[in-house]
Design an enzyme around this catalytic site. Structure first.
Site, PDB file in Angstrom:
ATOM      1  N   HIS A   1      44.609  14.521  24.632  1.00 59.82           N
ATOM      2  CA  HIS A   1      45.084  14.085  25.942  1.00 59.82           C
ATOM      3  C   HIS A   1      45.495  12.618  25.933  1.00 59.82           C
ATOM      4  O   HIS A   1      46.493  12.240  26.551  1.00 59.82           O
ATOM      5  CB  HIS A   1      43.986  14.310  26.989  1.00 59.82           C
ATOM      6  CG  HIS A   1      44.414  14.084  28.391  1.00 59.82           C
ATOM      7  ND1 HIS A   1      45.213  14.969  29.078  1.00 59.82           N
ATOM      8  CD2 HIS A   1      44.170  13.067  29.253  1.00 59.82           C
ATOM      9  CE1 HIS A   1      45.437  14.515  30.300  1.00 59.82           C
ATOM     10  NE2 HIS A   1      44.821  13.357  30.431  1.00 59.82           N
TER      11      HIS A   1
ATOM     12  N   HIS B   1      47.337  18.071  35.213  1.00 58.43           N
ATOM     13  CA  HIS B   1      45.906  18.189  35.472  1.00 58.43           C
ATOM     14  C   HIS B   1      45.550  19.678  35.409  1.00 58.43           C
ATOM     15  O   HIS B   1      44.957  20.238  36.329  1.00 58.43           O
ATOM     16  CB  HIS B   1      45.532  17.571  36.830  1.00 58.43           C
ATOM     17  CG  HIS B   1      44.488  16.513  36.719  1.00 58.43           C
ATOM     18  ND1 HIS B   1      43.473  16.332  37.621  1.00 58.43           N
ATOM     19  CD2 HIS B   1      44.274  15.566  35.765  1.00 58.43           C
ATOM     20  CE1 HIS B   1      42.700  15.327  37.260  1.00 58.43           C
ATOM     21  NE2 HIS B   1      43.170  14.840  36.137  1.00 58.43           N
TER      22      HIS B   1
END
Length: 746
Positions: A43, A89
C-alpha cells in the site's frame, strides 16, 4: 514469538528481513521493524507496481506537479490551478463499509489540502457484487452512507462518480475516492521538510489505536479472518476535518508553514519519513508529546496509528507560537512533537531516550519486484465468440426495458440524492451527466471532472480495456465541452504474485499509457491497490481513471438531455465498428461475458471527441452524449429520459442505420458498443451549419426530438413513462420504486 514469526506477522518476507539487516547493519528492534513493515507494505511501497508505473507519461504544458507529491497539479489559467488525486479504501470498506468509505473521503481531502489547495469537489468510483446477495446490499448501502455522511458534513460537494455490479467484486468491493482542489499557482505547497532546527507540529485530532497496521492490512488478500481486523479501520470525524481544513488554509495564507503533509496510511511514520527523505534531512519525533486519546500506547503504536483528521507541518521556531495560537482558535490540537535534524534518520525519542532510529531514505525505498509478463491461458477461452450463437430478440421493447432496469445501467439518482452536490454553489452541471462541471468564481473559467472504469473489458482484453478506460473519460469530458488535460488513476487488481494478476496489471498500464499519450493527458497522480482477492478469486482488473478538463468559458457546456421539440438527432462516427463482444447486452440479456471488445482507435477517438467539443464551444450544440454501455439505443433512451422528450426515427428522411454499414443484425446496431460514437441534437436552423462542420467524419441524422415515445419503426415503440419505470427503480432494493422524474444519465 521468535524473530521469523515476528516479521512474518508484520507482513515482511524472509528476503525483506534480510535486506533490512543489510541496510541497518544490525537487528532492528520491534519499533523499527514496525516502521519498515508499514512503509514497505504494498500500500505504501508500491513494491510490485513501481517499475510498471514509470511507463505513464507525466509531463505536459499545463502540469505544475506530477507524481511524487500528495497530488498532481495542473494550470487552469488566470493564475488558477487544480490539485487532484484518487485513492482506494477497498479493504477497510470490505470489513467496515461505513467508516471505510468515510475515512477514504477524509484521506483524499487531506491529500489535496497538503498541496495548499481548498478541496472543492469529490467523486467516487464503486464496485460491488450482485445486489441479489444480502452481504453485497449491505456493503453497497453502508459505503454510500459513509461517502455521503462524511462529504456532506465536511462541506465538500460530491459532484459525480460511477458504480457497477458484478460477481467478480463479491466480498471485495472497490471504493475509490477522488478529490479536486482549487489553488492560486503562487500558493502551491510541497511536503519537503527543510531547515535544521525547524519545529515539527502535529495538527488535528488526538492519536488512538484505530488504524494500526492499516497499511499492512490493505496489502493483504481478504479472508474469513478479515472480519476480525475491524480495528485496522480508522474512524472519521468530518466536523474535525472541516476545522482542520480551515485552519491549515489560514496557516498557509499567513505564511506560517514551511511544509505540510497529511497523516494517512502509516500515520506519523509515513508523513515524517517521506518529508525527511524528500528534503534530504532527518526528523526527530518525541512520541511522549503526541496527544493521545488512549492510555498505555507504546511508541510503535503512536508512530503507525492511522487516526484520522491529522496533519504534520514544519514551522520555523519563531513562528511556532503564532501557528499554535491559530490552531487553538480553530478548536483543533496543535503540538510541537519534534524537530528537523541533519542526521537523515527518522528518529523516535521517548522522554529523552532514542527508542528507534532508521534512515528515512531506507523507509522510503521499499524493495521492488519485477516479474515476467506472461499471457494467462484464460484469455484463450473468453475470447471465443461467434455472434451467430446469440439468438436475436423477439421483442426489442422488452430487451430495452430489461437493459435499462439492470443495476449497471439503471438510474443512479438513489445514490447521488444522498450527497450534497451544491454546497459552495460552484456546481454548474449536477451529478448524472457525462461529467460534472464546476465554475471558478470571479472568472469565466471552469473545469469538468469524471471517473470511469471498465473492469469487464479489462478482464477480456487488458491492454485494450486499459486504453478504453482512458478513452471513455476523454469522451465524457468532451461531451460536456471541457478540454481534457490530465489524469489521476486508481489501479485495482488482484495478486501481482499470480501470473494472471501481474499480466493484467502490466497490460492495463500499457494500454492506459498509449491512450494518455495519444490524447495528451498525462498521469499526474494516482494510487495502486493490489491483492484484491477473496476465496472466490480475484476481482476484475479495474483501473479507474479520474480525468480533469478545463473551460475557458464555463457558460459553453452541453448536457445529455433533449431540450427542444423538433431538434434533429445526429449520430457521429456511427455503426461501422459496433460489436456485441464483451458488451453489456451480452452480460445482461444473454448472461455471457465473452469476446474481445473492439480495440480503441485512439486517433479517431480523439478526432471525434475534439470535434464534439468544438461544436459545443462554438455554441452550435448544447446536447451531447457518447455511445457507451448498452449501445446506441440505450444512449438515446438516457437522453430522452434526461430531457423528458421522446424521439421518432420516422421523422427524418435518412433511412435509420441498423447493424452497421450494409445492414445486419438489429441487435448489433442497437446494443453494440464501439467507443467511437456520439449522439448530438441540433435545432433545425443550425442543421446546415452542423452538416458543414461534420463533412470530414461519418455521421447520420437518425431521428427528430418530440412526443413522449421512443420509436424505431418495426423494432421499438415504447413510452417515456415505461422507460422511466424501468430506469428509475431504486438501487437500494425496493422493487419497482421509482426514484425521480426526468434526469440526466448515470
Amino acid at each position: 514469538m521468535n524473530i521469523q514469526e515476528t516479521y512474518s506477522a508484520l507482513g515482511l518476507s524472509d528476503g525483506e528481513y534480510e535486506r533490512i539487516l543489510g541496510l541497518m547493519g544490525r537487528e532492528p528492534n520491534y519499533l523499527e521493524l514496525s516502521l519498515f513493515s508499514v512503509m514497505w507494505s504494498e500500500h505504501c511501497g508500491y513494491k510490485n507496481s513501481r517499475p510498471l508505473l514509470r511507463r505513464f507519461p507525466n509531463e505536459g504544458p499545463r502540469v505544475l506537479q506530477g507524481p511524487g507529491e500528495n497530488a498532481g497539479v495542473v494550470e487552469v489559467g488566470d493564475g488558477w490551478a487544480l490539485a487532484f488525486k484518487m485513492e482506494s479504501h477497498n479493504h477497510p470498506s470490505a470489513v467496515e463499509p461505513y467508516e471505510g468509505a468515510a475515512t477514504g473521503v477524509g484521506g483524499i481531502i487531506r491529500d489535496i489540502l497538503a498541496m495548499g489547495a481548498r478541496p472543492v469537489a469529490l467523486l467516487d468510483s464503486l464496485r460491488f457484487g450482485p445486489l441479489g446477495e444480502e452481504r453485497n446490499r449491505y456493503l453497497f448501502r453502508e459505503v454510500v452512507r459513509g461517502i455521503g455522511g462524511y462529504g456532506n458534513a465536511v462541506g465538500v460537494p460530491t459532484v459525480g462518480g460511477e458504480v457497477e455490479f458484478s460477481p467478480a467484486y463479491s466480498g471485495n468491493p472497490l471504493v475509490n475516492a477522488m478529490c479536486v482542489g482549487l489553488i492560486r499557482v503562487e500558493d502551491l505547497m510541497r511536503s519537503r521538510a527543510t531547515g535544521e532546527g525547524n519545529a515539527v507540529v502535529l495538527l488535528g485530532s488526538k492519536t488512538g489505536r484505530d488504524g494500526i497496521h492499516g497499511a499492512t492490512f490493505a496489502s493483504d488478500e481478504l479472508t474469513e479472518e478479515s472480519e476480525s481486523r475491524r480495528s485496522n479501520v480508522q474512524v472519521g470525524d468530518p466536523f474535525a476535518e472541516k476545522m482542520l481544513i480551515e485552519c491549515c488554509l489560514e496557516l498557509l495564507k499567513q505564511d506560517l508553514l514551511v511544509s505540510l503533509q497529511d497523516l494517512g496510511a502509516a500515520g506519523i511514520t509515513s508523513s515524517a519519513s517521506e518529508m525527511a527523505a524528500s528534503g534530504g534531512v532527518g526528523i526527530d519525533i518525541e512520541v511522549e508529546k503526541v496527544p493521545r486519546r488512549e492510555t498505555g500506547m507504546e511508541p510503535w503504536e503512536v508512530m503507525i496509528s492511522e487516526s484520522q483528521e491529522r496533519m504534520l507541518a514544519v514551522v520555523e521556531p519563531e513562528r511556532v507560537d503564532e501557528a499554535l495560537a491559530l490552531a487553538e482558535r480553530y478548536g483543533i490540537g496543535g503540538t510541537v512533537v519534534g524537530r528537523v535534524a541533519g542526521h537523515g534518520d527518522l528518529r523516535v525519542v521517548e522522554n529523552g531516550e532514542v527508542v528507534g532510529t532508521v534512515p528515512a531514505e531506507h523507509l522510503a525505498d521499499a524493495p521492488v519486484y519485477e516479474r515476467e509478463v506472461v499471457r494467462p491461458a484464460y484469455l484463450d477461452e473468453v475470447q471465443e465468440f461467434d455472434v451467430a450463437e446469440i439468438p436475436e430478440p423477439e421483442d426489442y421493447n422488452e430487451v430495452l426495458l430489461k437493459m435499462l432496469s439492470h443495476p449497471n445501467l439503471r438510474s443512479r439518482r438513489s445514490i447521488y440524492s444522498q450527497y450534497d452536490h451544491q454546497v459552495g454553489t460552484d456546481t454548474v452541471v449536477l451529478p448524472g451527466a457525462d461529467a460534472a462541471v464546476m465554475r471558478i468564481k470571479g472568472t469565466k473559467r471552469g473545469f469538468a471532472v469524471t471517473t470511469d472504469g471498465r473492469g469487464r473489458h479489462c478482464y477480456l482484453d487488458p491492454r485494450g480495456g486499459g486504453a478504453a478506460t482512458v478513452a471513455e473519460a476523454y469522451r465524457n469530458l468532451s461531451c460536456v465541452g471541457a478540454e481534457p488535460v490530465a489524469v489521476t488513476d486508481c489501479l485495482n487488481f488482484g495478486s501481482p504474485e499470480k501470473r494472471a494478476g501481474y499480466y493484467q496489471l502490466a497490460e492495463c498500464i500499457e494500454g492506459m499509457s498509449e491512450a494518455c499519450e495519444a490524447f495528451g493527458t498525462p498521469v499526474v497522480s494516482g494510487n495502486v491497490s493490489l491483492f484484491n482477492e477473496t476465496d472466490r478469486g480475484p476481482i476484475y482488473p479495474t483501473p479507474t481513471v479520474g480525468m480533469v478538463g478545463v473551460f475557458e468559458d464555463v457558460s459553453r457546456y452541453a448536457t445529455p438531455g433533449f431540450k427542444r421539440e423538433g431538434d434533429i438527432v445526429v449520430a457521429i462516427g456511427r455503426g461501422w465498428r459496433a460489436s456485441l463482444a464483451g458488451s453489456d447486452y451480452l452480460e445482461i440479456a444473454n448472461e455471457r461475458a465473452v469476446g474481445v471488445p473492439p480495440a480503441p482507435d485512439l486517433a479517431s477517438e480523439k478526432r471525434y471527441a475534439d470535434l464534439v467539443r468544438h461544436l459545443i464551444s462554438e455554441g452550435m450544440i448544447d446536447t451531447a452524449h457518447d455511445v457507451s454501455a448498452g449501445g446506441e439505443i440505450v444512449a438515446l433512451a438516457e437522453m430522452a429520459l434526461a430531457g423528458g422528450l421522446g424521439i421518432d426515427y420516422e421523422e427524418v428522411e435518412v433511412e435509420p442505420l441498423v447493424g452497421g454499414k450494409g445492414g445486419g443484425r438489429a441487435d448489433v446496431g442497437l446494443f453494440g458498443e464501439n467507443g467511437l460514437s456520439f449522439i448530438v441534437a441540433v435545432p433545425e436552423e443550425r442543421w446546415v451549419a452542423l452538416q458543414n462542420a461534420l463533412r470530414d467524419v461519418p455521421y447520420d441524422s437518425i431521428a427528430r426530438v418530440g412526443g413522449d415515445r421512443l420509436i424505431l419503426p418495426g423494432l421499438i415503440d415504447v413510452g417515456i413513462d415505461e422507460l422511466r419505470e424501468a430506469y428509475g427503480q431504486d438501487l437500494f432494493g425496493i422493487p419497482g420504486e421509482v426514484v425521480g422524474g426526468s434526469e440526466a444519465v448515470g
